[in-house]
Motif scaffolding. Structure first.
Motif, short mmCIF file in Angstrom:
data_model
loop_
_atom_site.label_atom_id
_atom_site.label_comp_id
_atom_site.label_asym_id
_atom_site.label_seq_id
_atom_site.Cartn_x
_atom_site.Cartn_y
_atom_site.Cartn_z
N VAL A 19 22.20 21.99 -0.93
CA VAL A 19 22.12 22.03 -2.39
C VAL A 19 20.76 21.61 -2.92
CG1 VAL A 19 24.59 21.60 -2.57
CG2 VAL A 19 22.99 19.66 -2.74
N LEU A 35 19.04 18.65 -2.46
CA LEU A 35 18.89 17.25 -2.88
C LEU A 35 18.43 16.35 -1.75
CD1 LEU A 35 22.03 16.73 -5.18
CD2 LEU A 35 19.65 17.12 -5.87
N TYR A 80 19.52 11.36 -12.62
CA TYR A 80 19.60 12.80 -12.37
C TYR A 80 19.59 13.57 -13.69
CZ TYR A 80 20.87 12.63 -7.38
OH TYR A 80 20.85 12.48 -6.03
N MET A 95 20.64 18.51 -11.61
CA MET A 95 20.80 17.76 -10.35
C MET A 95 22.23 17.27 -10.19
SD MET A 95 17.23 15.61 -10.44
CE MET A 95 17.49 14.73 -8.90
N GLN A 109 24.83 18.80 -11.31
CA GLN A 109 25.60 19.98 -10.91
C GLN A 109 25.45 20.24 -9.40
OE1 GLN A 109 27.76 21.30 -12.61
NE2 GLN A 109 27.22 21.69 -14.73
N ARG A 110 24.25 20.10 -8.91
CA ARG A 110 24.03 20.30 -7.47
C ARG A 110 24.80 19.26 -6.65
NH1 ARG A 110 19.43 23.48 -5.81
NH2 ARG A 110 18.43 24.48 -7.59
N LEU A 117 28.44 20.21 -6.66
CA LEU A 117 28.67 21.29 -5.70
C LEU A 117 28.65 20.76 -4.27
CD1 LEU A 117 26.55 24.20 -7.22
CD2 LEU A 117 29.00 24.28 -6.72
N ALA A 118 27.77 19.79 -3.99
CA ALA A 118 27.71 19.20 -2.65
C ALA A 118 29.03 18.52 -2.31
CB ALA A 118 26.56 18.21 -2.57
N LEU A 147 21.41 24.23 -14.90
CA LEU A 147 20.55 24.81 -13.88
C LEU A 147 19.50 25.71 -14.53
CD1 LEU A 147 23.10 25.81 -11.07
CD2 LEU A 147 21.65 23.78 -11.17
N GLY A 165 17.70 27.95 -10.20
CA GLY A 165 18.91 27.31 -9.72
C GLY A 165 20.12 28.20 -9.88
N TRP A 204 20.03 30.70 -7.15
CA TRP A 204 20.44 30.04 -5.91
C TRP A 204 21.96 29.89 -5.84
CZ3 TRP A 204 22.89 25.24 -6.34
CH2 TRP A 204 23.26 24.66 -5.13
N MET A 205 22.56 29.43 -6.94
CA MET A 205 24.00 29.24 -6.96
C MET A 205 24.74 30.55 -6.76
SD MET A 205 26.55 27.80 -9.87
CE MET A 205 26.53 29.42 -10.64
#
Length: 319
Positions: free
Chosen positions: A115, A117, A129, A133, A135-136, A139-140, A159, A163, A166-167
């Motif tokens: 993700v 980070l 954050y 961040m 959100q990432r 998702l992690a 994002l 981002g 990427w998602m």
């Protein structure tokens, strides 16, 4: 697989979800769409065991969330990226969640890298954050247990364009490997780019459900865009058969299928230089046409619910 069957949810006298039924199958991304207050968040909370249905059911692989042993290894959930404890560092949030799922420490390293980070961001406290961040990180946590199903509410909030791109790739790859994704988002362009299936909800009820191609195509009817070496002769030939034709900068928009256009052109001796289907209305148009004026009242995920189930250990770890 996700199955929601005749799901109804009331908060006191407020009807939030009204007899909702839909299915999300493995290998697909399902876009779950509706205006604020339409019942999306409530449906997802029931699915993830955070609220109990008044009637009906919402299951993952045939089981209610509360009945799944170690649910984080079956379904990854992101409903509120801001739910993490602000004093915990990013790595700490993931490490605690990993311990509740009995996962090796190496899995934390894998998802941090996945993700974006890893390194300095993982050592920051989550109060530092940005929304993107968080959100990432959310998702992690959702991906940590290597689940088969993802349930995501507005995961692209905050994002930047890179981002979001990427998602999109992350979720598309997850589905292409056989995973099931239920994705709620107000970014309709992104949903249109990634979703295979659509469920549109308004006033707590399903307004439309089906494949993206079927729903968008059905909204536009049969039409083709045509270019030729003699548009005047082609228009006359088409109109003689009762077909509607509208000139445009791109060519002629013809309210008929490709075969009918080809036959008319052949009979008139006109050479076609371009022939393609007219794209259906974009998802935004379909969305507004089906949900305009359908707000039932705000979803109330924070409202007191006497039937609310306690948070799971994985969810507690992320707070």
């Amino acid at each position: 697989m996700i199955q929601v069957e005749h799901l109804t949810k009331r908060y006191g006298g407020q009807l939030s979800v009204d007899d909702v039924t839909f299915t999300c199958r493995p290998g697909t991304v399902t876009g779950f769409l509706g205006p604020n207050g339409a019942g999306k968040t409530t449906t997802m909370r029931v699915l993830c065991g955070l609220s109990r249905a008044t009637s009906g059911s919402a299951t993952v692989d045939g089981r209610a969330y509360a009945d799944i042993p170690d649910p984080g290894r079956v379904v990854g959930v992101l409903l509120d990226a801001g739910a993490t404890h602000p004093g915990r560092r990013g790595r700490e949030v993931l490490s605690l969640a990993a311990r509740t799922m009995r996962l090796p420490a190496e899995r934390v390293d894998e998802v941090l890298a996945l993700v974006g980070l890893a390194g300095r961001p993982e050592r920051l406290r989550t109060r530092q954050y940005s929304l993107g961040m968080r959100q990432r990180l959310g998702l992690a946590v959702a991906l940590l247990g290597d689940p088969r199903v993802l349930v995501l509410d507005e995961p692209a909030n905050g994002l930047d364009p890179e981002g979001i791109f990427w998602m999109r790739g992350l979720l598309r790859d997850f589905a292409d490997r056989g995973g099931t994704v239920l994705l709620s988002s107000h970014l309709l362009g992104e949903v249109e780019a990634i979703a295979d299936q659509l469920v549109v909800i308004g006033r707590g009820r399903v307004a439309a459900a089906g494949s993206k191609e079927e729903l968008l195509a059905a909204s536009s009817g049969e039409a083709v865009l045509v270019r030729s070496l003699d548009d005047e002769a082609l228009v006359a030939a088409l109109q003689a058969t009762g077909v509607g034709v509208t000139p445009s900068e791109e060519g002629l928009t013809v309210q008929a299928g490709a075969e009918a256009v080809g036959r008319a052109a052949l009979a008139a001796g006109v050479v076609l230089t371009g022939l393609r289907p007219v794209g259906g209305r974009r998802l935004e148009e379909l969305f507004f046409s089906m949900t305009q004026g359908s707000e039932l009242g705000e979803d109330r995920p924070d409202a007191p619910d006497p039937h609310a189930a306690p948070a799971t250990s994985a969810q507690e770890a992320s707070r």
